[in-house]
Design a protein around this motif. Structure first.
Motif, PDB file in Angstrom:
ATOM      1  N   TYR A 128     -53.401  71.393  11.111  1.00 39.11           N
ATOM      2  CA  TYR A 128     -54.545  72.084  10.522  1.00 39.11           C
ATOM      3  C   TYR A 128     -54.117  73.348   9.789  1.00 39.11           C
ATOM      4  CZ  TYR A 128     -59.327  73.890  10.180  1.00 39.11           C
ATOM      5  OH  TYR A 128     -60.535  74.371   9.713  1.00 39.11           O
ATOM      6  N   LEU A 129     -53.093  74.025  10.301  1.00 34.71           N
ATOM      7  CA  LEU A 129     -52.680  75.308   9.724  1.00 34.71           C
ATOM      8  C   LEU A 129     -51.500  75.206   8.774  1.00 34.71           C
ATOM      9  CD1 LEU A 129     -52.990  77.535  12.916  1.00 34.71           C
ATOM     10  CD2 LEU A 129     -54.538  77.513  10.946  1.00 34.71           C
ATOM     11  N   THR A 130     -50.757  74.085   8.805  1.00 36.44           N
ATOM     12  CA  THR A 130     -49.560  73.976   7.977  1.00 36.44           C
ATOM     13  C   THR A 130     -49.551  72.764   7.053  1.00 36.44           C
ATOM     14  OG1 THR A 130     -48.271  72.632   9.548  1.00 36.44           O
ATOM     15  CG2 THR A 130     -48.257  75.041   9.880  1.00 36.44           C
ATOM     16  N   GLY A 131     -50.344  71.741   7.374  1.00 40.79           N
ATOM     17  CA  GLY A 131     -50.298  70.495   6.620  1.00 40.79           C
ATOM     18  C   GLY A 131     -49.216  69.554   7.089  1.00 40.79           C
ATOM     19  N   PRO A 138     -67.275  68.971  19.049  1.00 41.13           N
ATOM     20  CA  PRO A 138     -68.016  69.321  20.264  1.00 41.13           C
ATOM     21  C   PRO A 138     -67.967  68.210  21.315  1.00 41.13           C
ATOM     22  CG  PRO A 138     -69.545  68.490  18.639  1.00 41.13           C
ATOM     23  CD  PRO A 138     -68.184  68.486  17.985  1.00 41.13           C
ATOM     24  N   SER A 139     -68.175  68.600  22.577  1.00 40.88           N
ATOM     25  CA  SER A 139     -68.331  67.619  23.650  1.00 40.88           C
ATOM     26  C   SER A 139     -69.815  67.325  23.811  1.00 40.88           C
ATOM     27  CB  SER A 139     -67.766  68.176  24.961  1.00 40.88           C
ATOM     28  OG  SER A 139     -67.988  67.261  26.020  1.00 40.88           O
ATOM     29  N   LEU A 141     -59.331  78.303  17.432  1.00 39.65           N
ATOM     30  CA  LEU A 141     -58.839  77.215  16.592  1.00 39.65           C
ATOM     31  C   LEU A 141     -59.793  76.020  16.601  1.00 39.65           C
ATOM     32  CD1 LEU A 141     -55.062  77.389  17.541  1.00 39.65           C
ATOM     33  CD2 LEU A 141     -56.007  77.710  15.247  1.00 39.65           C
ATOM     34  N   MET A 142     -60.293  75.666  17.781  1.00 36.42           N
ATOM     35  CA  MET A 142     -61.215  74.536  17.882  1.00 36.42           C
ATOM     36  C   MET A 142     -62.503  74.809  17.121  1.00 36.42           C
ATOM     37  SD  MET A 142     -59.730  72.108  19.485  1.00 36.42           S
ATOM     38  CE  MET A 142     -60.994  70.997  20.102  1.00 36.42           C
ATOM     39  N   ASN A 143     -62.967  76.056  17.165  1.00 39.37           N
ATOM     40  CA  ASN A 143     -64.185  76.396  16.419  1.00 39.37           C
ATOM     41  C   ASN A 143     -63.939  76.388  14.915  1.00 39.37           C
ATOM     42  OD1 ASN A 143     -66.022  76.667  18.553  1.00 39.37           O
ATOM     43  ND2 ASN A 143     -65.342  78.747  18.998  1.00 39.37           N
TER      44      ASN A 143
END
Length: 366
Positions: free
Chosen positions: A31-34, A309-310, A133-135
């Motif tokens: 997600y942050l680097t590809g 989300p759960s 990160l999850m948000n």
């Protein structure tokens, strides 16, 4: 897009007095680097600082792939005979680092690596960056949604292959192999999870293990599969009748279908997540199968096949535009078999969109 995500983490670090974030989770790294890889025992990690440029640590044999993925910042590469932590320590010593805390993925960090981080920054305390990160990953961009749509189409195709492969004399593993072979012919190198083809009593285990069991007429066959496309996952479940089934089996199927369709009607921005689970559960319970629905109604979907989300009955959060998740009610009756119907869902300005579109009407394959 990657720069904006990294800047968001830098701002968060400033607010949390964070010296740096140490990120090693496969999905978060991507997600942050590809860059997406399976590191095995080797260290592949990202260090994000408040002001200094981020660094990515990886084996030398991965450096070209990191650059191909679009990473333009510094790379600390190492060979198998080298200790990457020595190289990290030398590099970090040259930086002007602000802050006191080390942000970590609490559920993923091993004791061994925690000890290495403490050696690197003995006075620092650990804080958790996982929730942030999850948000960040919770709301999908237009680019992410486009990939998820294509991943869902390939999941649909996988089920189509499986249904066409149903035949007396074939085993669950035969059908599974045909599905994955045809998806590989489409360019899919990685499945979201271990593909499930479960028949008869096997289908009554929500996460059963495909076997050399031969398909038999009069049984349910449950397909649960998904692909990873450009780093994003899909996840679909369909249940098919192989040969004529009993009235009870049809009743079970129709109950699950009703529960799914009625729950989908509630999928719009502002709906409380727990209400989705309660809706499906009430329909299944009223039909007399409440004790045979042992899992939540769904889960988030993105760079991981299970993320926020759960969708459990206690979750008081609300659906938001751009969320992607599954809706997957099920009934699993020992000796009779199980039914699950699962779709990938996107919340839109108009309500919802089902990304997976393979037919949900009961199909009887003769």
């Amino acid at each position: 897009m990657l720069e904006e995500r990294l800047q968001t983490i830098q701002t968060w670090l400033k607010n949390e007095n964070g010296a740096y974030a140490f990120i090693q989770g496969k999905a978060n790294l991507f997600y942050l680097t590809g860059f997406r890889c399976e590191p095995h025992e080797r260290l592949v990690s990202l260090f994000v600082f408040q002001k200094e440029e981020p660094i990515l640590v990886c084996p030398n044999m991965e450096k070209d792939l990191v650059r191909q993925a679009g990473w333009k910042y510094h790379i600390i590469g190492y060979s198998d005979h080298e200790n990457p932590w020595d190289l990290i320590s030398k590099y970090v010593a040259t930086l002007n680092i602000n802050g006191h805390n080390i942000a970590i993925e609490k559920s993923l960090l091993s004791v061994a690596r925690a000890e290495q981080l403490k050696e690197l920054s003995p006075e620092a305390d650990f804080i958790c960056c996982e929730t942030r990160l999850m948000n960040l990953r919770l709301i999908k961009s237009d680019e992410e949604i486009a990939i998820l749509r294509e991943a869902a189409k390939l999941a649909d195709y996988g089920v189509e292959v499986g249904v066409h492969a149903l035949s007396t004399g074939r085993t669950e593993m035969d059908v599974l192999a045909m599905i994955e072979y045809e998806l590989k012919r489409k360019g899919i190198a990685e499945m979201s999870f271990g593909t499930l083809v479960l028949s008869g009593e096997q289908s009554a285990n929500p996460h059963g293990k495909p076997s050399m069991k031969h398909l038999q007429k009069g049984e349910f066959v449950l397909f649960d599969l998904g692909v990873v496309l450009d780093g994003y996952c899909s996840d679909i479940t369909r249940t098919i009748a192989f040969g004529q089934i009993t009235e009870e089996q049809q009743h079970i199927y129709n109950t699950v279908l009703q529960a799914q369709m009625e729950t989908l009607k509630l999928c719009q921005a502002g709906t409380v997540l727990g209400d989705l689970d309660r809706k499906a559960r009430s329909i299944i319970t009223d039909a007399g199968y409440g004790s045979y629905f042992p899992h939540r109604i769904g889960h988030g979907l993105g760079t991981e096949v299970h993320e926020l989300p759960s969708l459990n009955e206690t979750n008081k959060d609300q659906l938001q535009i751009g969320m992607t998740f599954t809706i997957e009610p099920g009934i699993y009756v020992p000796t009779t078999g199980g039914v699950r119907i699962e779709d990938d869902v996107l919340i839109t300005t108009d309500g919802y969109e089902c990304l997976t579109q393979f037919s949900k009407e009961l199909q009887i394959i003769k």
